[in-house]
Design an enzyme around this catalytic site. Structure first.
Site, PDB file in Angstrom:
ATOM      1  N   GLU A  49       0.855  -1.194   0.000  1.00 18.50           N
ATOM      2  CA  GLU A  49       0.000   0.000   0.000  1.00 18.50           C
ATOM      3  C   GLU A  49       0.888   1.240   0.000  1.00 18.50           C
ATOM      4  O   GLU A  49       1.965   1.239   0.577  1.00 18.50           O
ATOM      5  CB  GLU A  49      -0.902  -0.010   1.235  1.00 18.50           C
ATOM      6  CG  GLU A  49      -1.887  -1.166   1.271  1.00 18.50           C
ATOM      7  CD  GLU A  49      -2.881  -1.161   0.129  1.00 18.50           C
ATOM      8  OE1 GLU A  49      -3.335  -0.065  -0.272  1.00 18.50           O
ATOM      9  OE2 GLU A  49      -3.191  -2.251  -0.383  1.00 18.50           O
ATOM     10  N   GLY A  50       0.408   2.287  -0.639  1.00 23.64           N
ATOM     11  CA  GLY A  50       1.167   3.528  -0.684  1.00 23.64           C
ATOM     12  C   GLY A  50       1.905   3.726  -1.988  1.00 23.64           C
ATOM     13  O   GLY A  50       2.514   4.765  -2.203  1.00 23.64           O
ATOM     14  N   CYS A  51       1.835   2.739  -2.850  1.00 20.26           N
ATOM     15  CA  CYS A  51       2.458   2.842  -4.157  1.00 20.26           C
ATOM     16  C   CYS A  51       1.377   3.131  -5.188  1.00 20.26           C
ATOM     17  O   CYS A  51       0.323   2.505  -5.172  1.00 20.26           O
ATOM     18  CB  CYS A  51       3.173   1.547  -4.535  1.00 20.26           C
ATOM     19  SG  CYS A  51       4.520   1.112  -3.433  1.00 20.26           S
ATOM     20  N   GLN A  52       1.645   4.072  -6.083  1.00 20.11           N
ATOM     21  CA  GLN A  52       0.691   4.379  -7.141  1.00 20.11           C
ATOM     22  C   GLN A  52       0.563   3.196  -8.093  1.00 20.11           C
ATOM     23  O   GLN A  52      -0.533   2.854  -8.519  1.00 20.11           O
ATOM     24  CB  GLN A  52       1.136   5.620  -7.902  1.00 20.11           C
ATOM     25  CG  GLN A  52       0.171   6.043  -8.989  1.00 20.11           C
ATOM     26  CD  GLN A  52       0.624   7.305  -9.696  1.00 20.11           C
ATOM     27  OE1 GLN A  52       1.744   7.764  -9.527  1.00 20.11           O
ATOM     28  NE2 GLN A  52      -0.251   7.865 -10.488  1.00 20.11           N
ATOM     29  N   SER A  53       1.671   2.560  -8.403  1.00 30.09           N
ATOM     30  CA  SER A  53       1.673   1.368  -9.251  1.00 30.09           C
ATOM     31  C   SER A  53       1.446   0.149  -8.376  1.00 30.09           C
ATOM     32  O   SER A  53       1.574   0.210  -7.159  1.00 30.09           O
ATOM     33  CB  SER A  53       3.028   1.221  -9.950  1.00 30.09           C
ATOM     34  OG  SER A  53       3.363   2.399 -10.624  1.00 30.09           O
TER      35      SER A  53
END
Length: 138
Positions: A49-53
């Site tokens: 979680e926290g990644c755009q990809s």
């Protein structure tokens, strides 16, 4: 090779390139060399979680070291994973916890990545440190 040696090697490699477009291409090339991640690990349980990809990191203990397998559906992010793996993969939990994430500043990544990619990089590092903390506690 120690984490310090791995960081020094990466810094030296990045120094071969005169501009950030060449460095980005090198990061992308590193990502292409990641081993494929089995589909059974590309599930919510391993998604960061926290990644755009989409980023998935699977880990397992192999003797005294933690082995991470990871990938992303974005080329530049896969390259960032490859950089992270060069420093933190196949290390003991104690060695991971004793290794500050300063290499990313030294490489200039933090100032050249978009805010969302920086957030993703920090989310990956936070996950690796959390795994190491759990493993160090036993």
């Amino acid at each position: 090779m120690s984490t310090e040696q791995a960081k020094a090697e990466l810094i030296e490699e990045f120094g071969f390139f005169d501009n950030w477009m060449d460095r980005y291409q090198y990061i992308i090339d590193l990502g292409r060399e990641l081993p494929p991640l089995p589909d059974e690990w590309k599930v919510a349980q391993y998604r960061i979680e926290g990644c755009q990809s989409n980023v998935w990191i699977h880990h397992q203990r192999e003797g005294d070291v933690l082995h991470f397998d990871a990938t992303s559906d974005a080329a530049i992010v896969a390259g960032l994973i490859a950089v992270v793996m060069r420093i933190y993969n196949d290390r003991s939990a104690e060695e991971i916890l004793a290794t500050p994430p300063d290499a990313f500043k030294q490489l200039g990544l933090e100032q050249h990545l978009s805010p969302t990619r920086n957030n993703g990089l920090h989310a990956m590092l936070a996950h690796i440190y959390q795994v190491a903390e759990r493993e160090a506690r036993g």
